[in-house]
Design a protein around this motif. Structure first.
Motif, mmCIF file in Angstrom:
data_model
loop_
_atom_site.group_PDB
_atom_site.id
_atom_site.type_symbol
_atom_site.label_atom_id
_atom_site.label_comp_id
_atom_site.label_asym_id
_atom_site.label_seq_id
_atom_site.Cartn_x
_atom_site.Cartn_y
_atom_site.Cartn_z
ATOM 1 N N GLN A 1 0.819 -1.215 0.000
ATOM 2 C CA GLN A 1 0.000 0.000 0.000
ATOM 3 C C GLN A 1 0.858 1.274 0.000
ATOM 4 N N GLY A 2 1.873 1.258 -0.847
ATOM 5 C CA GLY A 2 2.716 2.451 -0.986
ATOM 6 C C GLY A 2 3.828 2.551 0.039
ATOM 7 N N ARG A 3 3.842 1.670 1.027
ATOM 8 C CA ARG A 3 4.882 1.694 2.055
ATOM 9 C C ARG A 3 5.960 0.654 1.733
ATOM 10 N N ILE A 4 7.205 0.977 2.057
ATOM 11 C CA ILE A 4 8.299 0.017 1.955
ATOM 12 C C ILE A 4 8.328 -0.781 3.258
ATOM 13 N N VAL A 5 8.381 -2.089 3.147
ATOM 14 C CA VAL A 5 8.348 -2.960 4.321
ATOM 15 C C VAL A 5 9.726 -3.621 4.477
ATOM 16 N N ILE A 6 10.315 -3.443 5.656
ATOM 17 C CA ILE A 6 11.675 -3.923 5.923
ATOM 18 C C ILE A 6 11.603 -4.963 7.032
ATOM 19 N N PRO A 7 11.743 -6.244 6.721
ATOM 20 C CA PRO A 7 11.605 -7.284 7.751
ATOM 21 C C PRO A 7 12.898 -7.542 8.515
ATOM 22 N N PHE A 8 12.745 -7.953 9.776
ATOM 23 C CA PHE A 8 13.845 -8.380 10.631
ATOM 24 C C PHE A 8 13.625 -9.860 10.950
ATOM 25 N N TRP A 9 14.345 -10.735 10.241
ATOM 26 C CA TRP A 9 14.218 -12.165 10.455
ATOM 27 C C TRP A 9 15.225 -12.620 11.491
ATOM 28 N N ASN A 10 14.935 -13.771 12.106
ATOM 29 C CA ASN A 10 15.899 -14.327 13.039
ATOM 30 C C ASN A 10 17.074 -14.938 12.268
ATOM 31 N N ARG A 11 18.036 -15.463 13.002
ATOM 32 C CA ARG A 11 19.262 -15.943 12.372
ATOM 33 C C ARG A 11 18.997 -17.072 11.386
ATOM 34 N N GLU A 12 17.956 -17.858 11.625
ATOM 35 C CA GLU A 12 17.630 -18.948 10.706
ATOM 36 C C GLU A 12 16.809 -18.466 9.519
ATOM 37 N N GLY A 13 16.357 -17.209 9.564
ATOM 38 C CA GLY A 13 15.590 -16.658 8.455
ATOM 39 C C GLY A 13 14.160 -17.164 8.398
ATOM 40 N N GLN A 14 13.655 -17.721 9.507
ATOM 41 C CA GLN A 14 12.306 -18.282 9.510
ATOM 42 C C GLN A 14 11.332 -17.401 10.299
ATOM 43 N N SER A 15 11.627 -17.151 11.561
ATOM 44 C CA SER A 15 10.714 -16.370 12.402
ATOM 45 C C SER A 15 11.037 -14.887 12.290
ATOM 46 N N VAL A 16 9.985 -14.084 12.115
ATOM 47 C CA VAL A 16 10.171 -12.648 12.039
ATOM 48 C C VAL A 16 10.109 -12.069 13.448
ATOM 49 N N LEU A 17 11.088 -11.231 13.792
ATOM 50 C CA LEU A 17 11.160 -10.634 15.115
ATOM 51 C C LEU A 17 10.669 -9.192 15.119
ATOM 52 N N GLY A 18 10.391 -8.649 13.958
ATOM 53 C CA GLY A 18 9.902 -7.280 13.859
ATOM 54 C C GLY A 18 10.027 -6.789 12.432
ATOM 55 N N TYR A 19 9.505 -5.623 12.186
ATOM 56 C CA TYR A 19 9.660 -5.017 10.873
ATOM 57 C C TYR A 19 9.480 -3.514 10.992
ATOM 58 N N LYS A 20 9.960 -2.821 9.985
ATOM 59 C CA LYS A 20 9.788 -1.373 9.891
ATOM 60 C C LYS A 20 9.123 -1.048 8.566
ATOM 61 N N THR A 21 8.428 0.065 8.543
ATOM 62 C CA THR A 21 7.832 0.547 7.301
ATOM 63 C C THR A 21 8.226 2.006 7.103
ATOM 64 N N ARG A 22 8.237 2.406 5.860
ATOM 65 C CA ARG A 22 8.551 3.795 5.540
ATOM 66 C C ARG A 22 7.966 4.116 4.179
ATOM 67 N N TYR A 23 7.667 5.381 3.989
ATOM 68 C CA TYR A 23 7.303 5.864 2.661
ATOM 69 C C TYR A 23 8.573 6.322 1.960
ATOM 70 N N PRO A 24 8.551 6.435 0.636
ATOM 71 C CA PRO A 24 9.782 6.801 -0.082
ATOM 72 C C PRO A 24 10.436 8.084 0.411
ATOM 73 N N ASP A 25 9.639 9.021 0.899
ATOM 74 C CA ASP A 25 10.195 10.321 1.302
ATOM 75 C C ASP A 25 10.133 10.530 2.812
ATOM 76 N N SER A 26 10.101 9.441 3.591
ATOM 77 C CA SER A 26 10.001 9.595 5.035
ATOM 78 C C SER A 26 11.030 8.714 5.721
ATOM 79 N N ARG A 27 11.123 8.884 7.042
ATOM 80 C CA ARG A 27 11.938 8.002 7.850
ATOM 81 C C ARG A 27 11.156 6.734 8.156
ATOM 82 N N SER A 28 11.887 5.708 8.598
ATOM 83 C CA SER A 28 11.218 4.453 8.925
ATOM 84 C C SER A 28 10.719 4.470 10.366
#
Length: 832
Positions: free
Chosen positions: A177-204
Motif C-alpha cells: 500500500q505504498g509503504r516500503i516494508v523492511i523485515p527483521f528475520w531471526n538468524r535462521e531466516g524463519q521467524s520474524v522478530l519485527g519489521y519497519k515501514t517507511r514511505y519513499p520520502d520519510s523516515r522508517s
C-alpha cells in the motif's frame, strides 16, 4: 532555572518530563485512544489525528515515545523538542528540556503522563503482512515509480546506485500500500522478530512490539562464521555496505540506532567485528559501549572512524575505510588520569605519585601515509614519535610550558594509554607534504577536497617556511584573470600564467619545467612574481638565494608538490655552495627525483630529499648550462614602463579575494572527475630538442586549464597563447653551446694542439674525426669557458651528443685515453 534542574541528566529528564506537556506548550492537546494518546499532527496540516504518544516498555507505562504516522518518524522527548526548535545538536535539546521541566514543575498542568504499555508483537500478523508485501513486489514490474525505486533514486549517497531488484532479492524488502516494508528475520531466516515501514520520502518506524533487543538487522544472512562482521547503524548502512564491498564481510545493523544498550553483543561472541557507527557524537559514544561489550565477549574488535557527519552509506570506498580501522586493545596498566593530572598506578591499580601537571584532551587523531599517528590536543599537535623516549617527550613539554616528571616507563605507559583512548575520536588522514594528495589540496591551514585531510609538518630538522594563504572570499574570475594578463606584455604574462595554472597539478606530469624569470635590475621581475604567484596559487614561499643554505633549498624543494617555491637573487653574489646545490636541484626537480645529500646523524650516512616542488628561479643571471636550459621555461623580462595602474588595482584586491582558493577547488571538482589525466603534446619548432618542445606542451596544458576555468566562471576564455618570447629564448639558448664553442676555440689555439686535434692520415688517423683528451681539454678551456659539470659531464655530453667513442694513443711516450668523434657532428665544415 535552579541548580537542581541544571544538574538533571538526560535520563532524569526522560523519566520526568511528559511528552504530552511539551505538545501542550505548542498548543496541541492529546486525546486518549485505547492505551495510547493521539493528536493532530503539529508539523503539517492534519484532518485526522496522525500523531501518537505511547509507552514503549513493558516494564513501565510512562509515555516516553511519540510517532508521526504520516511521516514515519518517531522519537523521545528530546527529539520532539529538537523538531519544535529546529535544532540538531543534543546539547541544545537537553538545555531546552531543562528549561521546559522548570516550567512544568511550576505549572498546574494535569494532562496524561502514563498509558498502556507496549502491545506484544503479533508474529502471525507480521508474517502475513511480510508474505503479502514480498509477493506483491515480485508480482509487479519494478519501474521508476515503484516506492522502493523512488526511495533509492532520491538518495544522495551510495544507495542511489543500488537497484530495487537487488534490494528485494538480497534483503527481502517488500512493498504494501505504498509503504516500503523492511523485515527483521531471526538468524535462521524463519521467524520474524519485527519489521519497519517507511514511505519513499520519510523516515522508517517500527511495528508495534518489535523484538529488536533480540536481533541485529541482516543476521539471517550471517551464515559464514569465518567472515568478519561490520556493525553499522540501521538498515540503509547494511544495504550500502553489502552492495559496495568487494571483500567477504557481513554487514549487520543496529535496529534502534546508536542509543540502545549493546544487548546483542553476545550474539557475536568470538567473532572479528568492525564497528562502523555514524560519525557523530551519539555514534562515537555508542562505539565505546559496543567495543567494551564485544571485547568482553571474546571478540577481536576494530574501530573504523567515519568522517564527521557521515554514515556508512556516504562512504564510497568502504573496503578502504575498513582497511584503515584500528584494533581496540586496552592500554598497558601503570598510568591513569586522576582529576586533571596523570598519576602512576600501583600493580593493584591504586593511585601512586603525580607525574604531570596536565592531561591531554584529544579531539582528533591524524594518521599519515606511513601509518604514523599524531594527536590533536589542547596543547597542539603531539606526534606519537615524541613519546618514544622520556627525553623527547620532556623536550616537547618544555616547549609548551608543561611539566612531565615521569620515567621512560611512564612515558611508554602514556603512549599506550593515549592510543587506547584515541581510537574513539575522529581519525583524519594526514600528510607531511603540502600540496596535491589523492585529489585533495592540503596545506597547514586547511584542505580542499571531499575528505578530511590535515597537514602535519615533517620531522626533518629543516626549518621550512610554507607561507601559503588561501582565503575563501568573493571572486570575479573574469576581471581578476584579465588584470593578471595585463601585468606585462603577452610574451611574458602568457607563459608565466600558463605555468602557474599547471603548477598545482605538477605531480600529474612525468616531468615539469622550472620557470626561469630573468632580467636586468629594475625590470620588475620580483614585483611581478610576488603579485601573480599568490594571486593564482596562494603560495607566498619566496626565498632569497644570497641568504639561503643548501639544506634550506632541499627542505623547501621537498615540502610541497603543488605550491610554487620562488628562489630569487640568482646571481654570482650567492654562496658558492648554495649555487652548486641549486644546480643539482634544477636537474632533480625536473623529474621529481630525490636528491641525495651526505651527512646525516652519522658522518657516513646519505639522506634522500624529495624535490617535487614547482620551482621558480628569478634573478639577473640568465641560465647558461645546457642541462638547465633544457629543463626550463625561459622568460626574459623587458626593460620599460610597467603598468602601474594595473599593479595598483591588483594590490588593492581584498585580502580574502579568494581567486586562488576558487581555482584549486575548481581543479578538484572539475579537473579530477572521471579519472582526468594529464596529456602533454610537445609543440614548438621542430629544431628545438625534445625536452624544450615538451616544456612548451606543459604550458599548453596550463593555458587550457586556465582558459576552461575562466569560461566556466562566465568569461569568454583566453586569447591564443603567445609563446613567441619563450620560444625565441629557447632557440637562442639552444644555439649557445659552451662545449662546442670551447672545442672550436681549442682547435685555433696552438697550446691545445696536444689534446684537441684533427686526425692525421700520416699517423694512420682518420682526418674526418676530431680527437679530444678530455681532462686536459677541460682544464685548459675552463679558464675561458664555463663548462657544465666538470670532466665527467663533458665526457658524457660528447658521447651522447656527438657520437664520441673511447680510444687510446701515445702522447710524449705515454699512453693516453681520448674520445674520437666525427668532425661534422659538431657542425664544423673546415679545419680552423
Amino acid at each position: 532555572m535552579s541548580f537542581t534542574d541544571m544538574a538533571l541528566t538526560a535520563e532524569d529528564i526522560k523519566a520526568r518530563l511528559p511528552i504530552a506537556y511539551v505538545l501542550h506548550l505548542e498548543g496541541i492537546d492529546v486525546e486518549a485512544e485505547g492505551g495510547e494518546y493521539v493528536c493532530l499532527n503539529p508539523f503539517r496540516p492534519d484532518s485526522t489525528p496522525s500523531f501518537r504518544v505511547y509507552a514503549s516498555s513493558e516494564e513501565s507505562d510512562w509515555l516516553d515515545r511519540w510517532n508521526d504516522f504520516a511521516e514515519g518518524t518517531s522519537g523521545d522527548v528530546f527529539d520532539l523538542i529538537g523538531r519544535f526548535d529546529n535544532t540538531e545538536k543534543f546539547v541544545d535539546h537537553l538545555d531546552a528540556a531543562r528549561r521546559i521541566f522548570t516550567k512544568f514543575r511550576e505549572d498546574t498542568w494535569d494532562g496524561p503522563t502514563a498509558g498502556a504499555p507496549k502491545k506484544p508483537f503479533d508474529v502471525e500478523a507480521a508474517r502475513t503482512l511480510l508474505l503479502r508485501a514480498q509477493l506483491d513486489t515480485e508480482a509487479v514490474f519494478i519501474d521508476d515509480e515503484h516506492p522502493i525505486q523512488r526511495f533509492l533514486s532520491a538518495r544522495k549517497d551510495q544507495l542511489r546506485n543500488v537497484s530495487a531488484s537487488w534490494l528485494v532479492d538480497h534483503f527481502r524488502v517488500g512493498e504494501d500500500q505504498g509503504r516500503i516494508v523492511i523485515p527483521f528475520w531471526n538468524r535462521e531466516g524463519q521467524s520474524v522478530l519485527g519489521y519497519k515501514t517507511r514511505y519513499p520520502d520519510s523516515r522508517s518506524y517500527a511495528a508495534e512490539g518489535s523484538l529488536f533487543e533480540d536481533v541485529l538487522y541482516g543476521e539471517w544472512l550471517d551464515v559464514t562464521p569465518d567472515f568478519p562482521v561490520v556493525l553499522c547503524e540501521g538498515e540503509t548502512d547494511a544495504w550500502s555496505g553489502t552492495y559496495v564491498t568487494q571483500k567477504d564481510y557481513v554487514f549487520l545493523g543496529l535496529p534502534t540506532g546508536a542509543g540502545a544498550h549493546p544487548r546483542q553483543a553476545s550474539r557475536l561472541a568470538g567473532r572479528t567485528v568492525f564497528i562502523a557507527l555514524d560519525g557523530d557524537q551519539a555514534g562515537r559514544a555508542a562505539t565505546k559501549k559496543w567495543a567494551d561489550a564485544l571485547l568482553g565477549e571474546g571478540c577481536v574488535v576494530y574501530v573504523a572512524s567515519l568522517p564527521d557527519g557521515k554514515d556508512l552509506s556516504d562512504i564510497q570506498d568502504v573496503d578502504g575505510l575498513l582497511s584503515r580501522a584500528r584494533i581496540y586493545e586496552t592500554g598497558i596498566p601503570g598510568l591513569g588520569a586522576i582529576g586533571r593530572k596523570y598519576h602512576s598506578l600501583t600493580k593493584d591499580g591504586k593511585d601512586g605519585q603525580q607525574i604531570s601537571d596536565f592531561v591531554f584532551d584529544i579531539d582528533r587523531v591524524l594518521r599519515d601515509e606511513l601509518g604514523a599517528y599524531t594527536y590533536n590536543t589542547q596543547h597542539g599537535l603531539l606526534p606519537a614519535a615524541a613519546l618514544q623516549t622520556k627525553n623527547r617527550f620532556v623536550s616537547w613539554c618544555n616547549d609548551r610550558g608543561l611539566v612531565w616528571a615521569g620515567s621512560d616507563t611512564h612515558t611508554r605507559h602514556l603512549d599506550s594509554f593515549l592510543k587506547s583512548q584515541s581510537i574513539f575520536v575522529p581519525t583524519d588522514e594526514a600528510v607531511s607534504v603540502a600540496g596535491l594528495y589523492d585529489g585533495h589540496f592540503v596545506w597547514a591551514e586547511g584542505s580542499i577536497g571531499s575528505r578530511s585531510v590535515r597537514f602535519v609538518p615533517p620531522n626533518t630538522g629543516a626549518r621550512v617556511n610554507l607561507n601559503i594563504q588561501l582565503p575563501r572570499g568573493e571572486v570575479d574570475v573574469r576581471r581578476q584573470v584579465a588584470s593578471l594578463l595585463l601585468l606585462n606584455d603577452s610574451g611574458v604574462m602568457h607563459p608565466v600564467l600558463a605555468w602557474l595554472a599547471a603548477a598545482p597539478v605538477r605531480m600529474l606530469f612525468p616531468q615539469f619545467p622550472i620557470l626561469n624569470v630573468s632580467g636586468g635590475s629594475g625590470c620588475g621581475k620580483t614585483t611581478l612574481l610576488q603579485t601573480a604567484v599568490p594571486a593564482l596559487t596562494g603560495s607566498r614561499i619566496h626565498m632569497n638565494l644570497s641568504g639561503t643554505t643548501p639544506f634550506a633549498l632541499l627542505g623547501h624543494a621537498g615540502a610541497t608538490n603543488a605550491f610554487p617555491v620562488t628562489f630569487d637573487e640568482f646571481r654570482p653574489g650567492a654562496k658558492v655552495a648554495t649555487l652548486e646545490a641549486m644546480s643539482t636541484l634544477l636537474r632533480d626537480a625536473y623529474d621529481a627525483n630525490p636528491s641525495t645529500k651526505g651527512g646525516g646523524d652519522k658522518w657516513n650516512e646519505l639522506d634522500e630529499y624529495a624535490t617535487h616542488a614547482p620551482i621558480i628561479l628569478s634573478g639577473e643571471d640568465a641560465i647558461s648550462e645546457t642541462s638547465h636550459i633544457d629543463r626550463c621555461i625561459l622568460v626574459r623580462m623587458p626593460v620599460g614602463d610597467k603598468p602601474a595602474d594595473v599593479l595598483e588595482r591588483i594590490q588593492h584586491w581584498p585580502e580574502d579575494h579568494g581567486l586562488s582558493h576558487f581555482y584549486l577547488r575548481w581543479l578538484v571538482e572539475r579537473a579530477f572527475v572521471d579519472g582526468w589525466k594529464i596529456v602533454v603534446k610537445p609543440e614548438g619548432p621542430d629544431h628545438l630538442n625534445d625536452r624544450q618542445r615538451f616544456n612548451l606542451g606543459v604550458l599548453r596544458v596550463g593555458w587550457t586549464l586556465l582558459h576552461e576555468f575562466v569560461q566556466e566562471c562566465g568569461g569568454d576564455g583566453l586569447p591564443e597563447m603567445d609563446l613567441s618570447k619563450v620560444t625565441a629564448e629557447a632557440e637562442e639558448a639552444a644555439a649557445t653551446n659552451p662545449i662546442r664553442e670551447a672545442l672550436e676555440w681549442a682547435l685555433g689555439d696552438t697550446r691545445c694542439a696536444e689534446f684537441v686535434w684533427i686526425g692525421t692520415p700520416e699517423l694512420g688517423e682518420d682526418s674526418s674525426r676530431l680527437n679530444v683528451i678530455v681532462p686536459s681539454f677541460v682544464g685548459e678551456a675552463g679558464r675561458a669557458f664555463v663548462l657544465p659539470g666538470g670532466e665527467r659531464a663533458v665526457r658524457k655530453y660528447l658521447e651522447e651528443n656527438y657520437d664520441a667513442v673511447h680510444k687510446r694513443t701515445m702522447v710524449m711516450g705515454q699512453r693516453r685515453s681520448f674520445l674520437s668523434m666525427p668532425f661534422t657532428a659538431l657542425g664544423l665544415d673546415e679545419v680552423t
